[in-house]
Design a protein around this motif. Structure first.
Motif, PDB file in Angstrom:
ATOM      1  N   GLU A   1      29.996 -23.623  17.682  1.00  0.00           N
ATOM      2  CA  GLU A   1      31.336 -24.209  17.664  1.00  0.00           C
ATOM      3  C   GLU A   1      31.872 -24.391  19.076  1.00  0.00           C
ATOM      4  O   GLU A   1      32.489 -25.421  19.387  1.00  0.00           O
ATOM      5  CB  GLU A   1      32.280 -23.331  16.845  1.00  0.00           C
ATOM      6  N   ASP A   2      31.629 -23.411  19.946  1.00  0.00           N
ATOM      7  CA  ASP A   2      32.096 -23.529  21.328  1.00  0.00           C
ATOM      8  C   ASP A   2      31.460 -24.731  22.020  1.00  0.00           C
ATOM      9  O   ASP A   2      32.066 -25.347  22.902  1.00  0.00           O
ATOM     10  CB  ASP A   2      31.762 -22.252  22.108  1.00  0.00           C
ATOM     11  N   THR A   3      30.241 -25.072  21.611  1.00  0.00           N
ATOM     12  CA  THR A   3      29.526 -26.198  22.199  1.00  0.00           C
ATOM     13  C   THR A   3      29.998 -27.533  21.641  1.00  0.00           C
ATOM     14  O   THR A   3      30.157 -28.506  22.384  1.00  0.00           O
ATOM     15  CB  THR A   3      28.005 -26.048  21.960  1.00  0.00           C
ATOM     16  N   LEU A   4      30.241 -27.590  20.327  1.00  0.00           N
ATOM     17  CA  LEU A   4      30.482 -28.876  19.664  1.00  0.00           C
ATOM     18  C   LEU A   4      31.941 -29.163  19.314  1.00  0.00           C
ATOM     19  O   LEU A   4      32.378 -30.319  19.384  1.00  0.00           O
ATOM     20  CB  LEU A   4      29.643 -28.962  18.387  1.00  0.00           C
ATOM     21  N   CYS A   5      32.679 -28.154  18.895  1.00  0.00           N
ATOM     22  CA  CYS A   5      34.023 -28.414  18.343  1.00  0.00           C
ATOM     23  C   CYS A   5      34.995 -29.045  19.338  1.00  0.00           C
ATOM     24  O   CYS A   5      35.830 -29.865  18.922  1.00  0.00           O
ATOM     25  CB  CYS A   5      34.601 -27.132  17.750  1.00  0.00           C
ATOM     26  N   PRO A   6      34.942 -28.719  20.643  1.00  0.00           N
ATOM     27  CA  PRO A   6      35.860 -29.409  21.561  1.00  0.00           C
ATOM     28  C   PRO A   6      35.647 -30.916  21.613  1.00  0.00           C
ATOM     29  O   PRO A   6      36.501 -31.641  22.116  1.00  0.00           O
ATOM     30  CB  PRO A   6      35.545 -28.751  22.918  1.00  0.00           C
TER      31      PRO A   6
ATOM     32  N   VAL B   1      26.330 -30.375  10.558  1.00  0.00           N
ATOM     33  CA  VAL B   1      27.203 -30.891  11.614  1.00  0.00           C
ATOM     34  C   VAL B   1      27.850 -32.182  11.127  1.00  0.00           C
ATOM     35  O   VAL B   1      27.162 -33.096  10.666  1.00  0.00           O
ATOM     36  CB  VAL B   1      26.418 -31.170  12.903  1.00  0.00           C
ATOM     37  N   LEU B   2      29.163 -32.253  11.210  1.00  0.00           N
ATOM     38  CA  LEU B   2      29.875 -33.489  10.883  1.00  0.00           C
ATOM     39  C   LEU B   2      30.827 -33.839  12.008  1.00  0.00           C
ATOM     40  O   LEU B   2      31.199 -32.992  12.822  1.00  0.00           O
ATOM     41  CB  LEU B   2      30.601 -33.382   9.537  1.00  0.00           C
ATOM     42  N   SER B   3      31.203 -35.109  12.054  1.00  0.00           N
ATOM     43  CA  SER B   3      32.166 -35.561  13.056  1.00  0.00           C
ATOM     44  C   SER B   3      33.487 -35.880  12.383  1.00  0.00           C
ATOM     45  O   SER B   3      33.524 -36.433  11.288  1.00  0.00           O
ATOM     46  CB  SER B   3      31.644 -36.799  13.798  1.00  0.00           C
TER      47      SER B   3
ATOM     48  N   ALA C   1      32.201 -38.278   9.180  1.00  0.00           N
ATOM     49  CA  ALA C   1      30.804 -38.682   8.988  1.00  0.00           C
ATOM     50  C   ALA C   1      29.901 -37.468   9.154  1.00  0.00           C
ATOM     51  O   ALA C   1      30.134 -36.627  10.024  1.00  0.00           O
ATOM     52  CB  ALA C   1      30.414 -39.766   9.977  1.00  0.00           C
ATOM     53  N   ILE C   2      28.884 -37.375   8.312  1.00  0.00           N
ATOM     54  CA  ILE C   2      27.890 -36.313   8.412  1.00  0.00           C
ATOM     55  C   ILE C   2      26.859 -36.750   9.448  1.00  0.00           C
ATOM     56  O   ILE C   2      26.316 -37.852   9.359  1.00  0.00           O
ATOM     57  CB  ILE C   2      27.219 -36.064   7.049  1.00  0.00           C
ATOM     58  N   ARG C   3      26.588 -35.904  10.414  1.00  0.00           N
ATOM     59  CA  ARG C   3      25.729 -36.290  11.522  1.00  0.00           C
ATOM     60  C   ARG C   3      24.336 -35.678  11.488  1.00  0.00           C
ATOM     61  O   ARG C   3      23.419 -36.196  12.109  1.00  0.00           O
ATOM     62  CB  ARG C   3      26.413 -35.938  12.852  1.00  0.00           C
ATOM     63  N   GLY C   4      24.165 -34.556  10.787  1.00  0.00           N
ATOM     64  CA  GLY C   4      22.839 -33.969  10.721  1.00  0.00           C
ATOM     65  C   GLY C   4      22.896 -32.479  10.473  1.00  0.00           C
ATOM     66  O   GLY C   4      23.951 -31.917  10.153  1.00  0.00           O
TER      67      GLY C   4
END
Length: 280
Positions: free
Chosen positions: A13-18, A52-54, A159-162
């Protein structure tokens, strides 16, 4: 949730959520249990995975800074390459672990999808996957009706990303997570599936629940443009090689504009800076 799973989730989450992404842990067994053997992930059932979703924020927080950078040039499909860049950062953030990433659009040589993204989203508790079988005494008979995932906070505006798989990390005690049934009424499910299957051009299926956030008008314009014309829309040059897979907002596009008008270059100004490249 087991402490080490919670710690891993926090690090991802620290890597992607921002940058406008969300992640949800699940067991491979939960996914495989819903599918025929041909679609199973070839890993032990307790293997840990993350969906992982956007969210709508990804467009401003991840894509715009990515387009300002020189990473992964030449561009073929900006969104897919941007997502791949950020998923690559997950590998760098967890160097001690074996990690496998499967993007939602990847297929085997026989064209079978490597991951059924909506099923994965459902078992991870990220979004409820509404299908024809979820409508009692459905009105469609033998007509094929495609299913659609709905997010409890964003409706259809995501959107679902993977998935991120961690082979070798097994979590047999991970408690199952049920998705929130945000469209419980039969009539509403019928309306949702009919809007998605027959009226997707008007975007209304996405508002089946009141979303906390929708796509901006410029984001809608981007995803409404046929993939082959999106670089021109951005005012970017076409690559010399064949384009990559279509950007996986993964909705049917609206009617094609005859000639895309360039978006203002001003919208490419980043609202968040990209982190350092993870390298090749």
């Amino acid at each position: 949730m087991e402490p080490h799973v919670a710690e891993l989730k926090q690090r991802i989450e620290d890597t992607l959520c921002p940058f406008g992404f969300e992640i949800y842990p699940f067991q491979v067994a939960w996914y495989n249990a819903l599918l025929p053997a041909a679609f199973h992930l070839p890993l032990p059932g307790p293997t840990l995975a993350f969906l992982v979703l956007s969210t709508p924020a990804m467009f401003d927080r991840a894509l715009k800074p990515f387009l300002q950078s020189c990473h992964l040039q030449p561009l073929t499909d900006p969104v897919d390459q941007c997502v791949a860049y950020h998923l690559g950062r997950v590998r760098k953030s967890l160097p001690e672990l074996q990690i496998e990433v499967i993007a939602d659009y990847e297929v085997h040589p026989n064209r079978r999808p490597k991951i059924l993204a909506q099923t994965a989203a459902h078992v991870a508790g990220a979004a409820y996957y509404y299908q024809q079988q979820d409508v009692e005494s459905d009105p469609w008979g033998t007509q094929h009706i495609s299913g659609v995932c709905i997010h409890p906070r964003f409706g259809g505006w995501f959107a679902i990303r993977g998935v991120v798989l961690l082979p070798g990390m097994e979590v047999p005690d991970l408690p199952p997570t049920k998705p929130i049934d945000c469209v419980p009424a039969r009539a509403d499910r019928i309306a949702l599936l009919e809007r998605f299957n027959f009226h997707w051009r008007d975007w209304t299926y996405r508002d089946v629940v009141t979303p906390q956030e929708r796509y901006s008008e410029e984001q809608k314009a981007y995803f409404s443009t046929p993939p082959a014309q999106r670089l021109a829309l951005l005012g970017l040059s076409q690559p010399s090689q064949e384009p990559g897979p279509a950007s996986h907002e993964r909705l049917p596009t609206t009617s094609s504009p005859k000639k895309p008008q360039n978006l203002s270059r001003g919208w490419l100004s980043p609202k968040a800076s990209l982190p350092a490249s993870p390298g090749p």
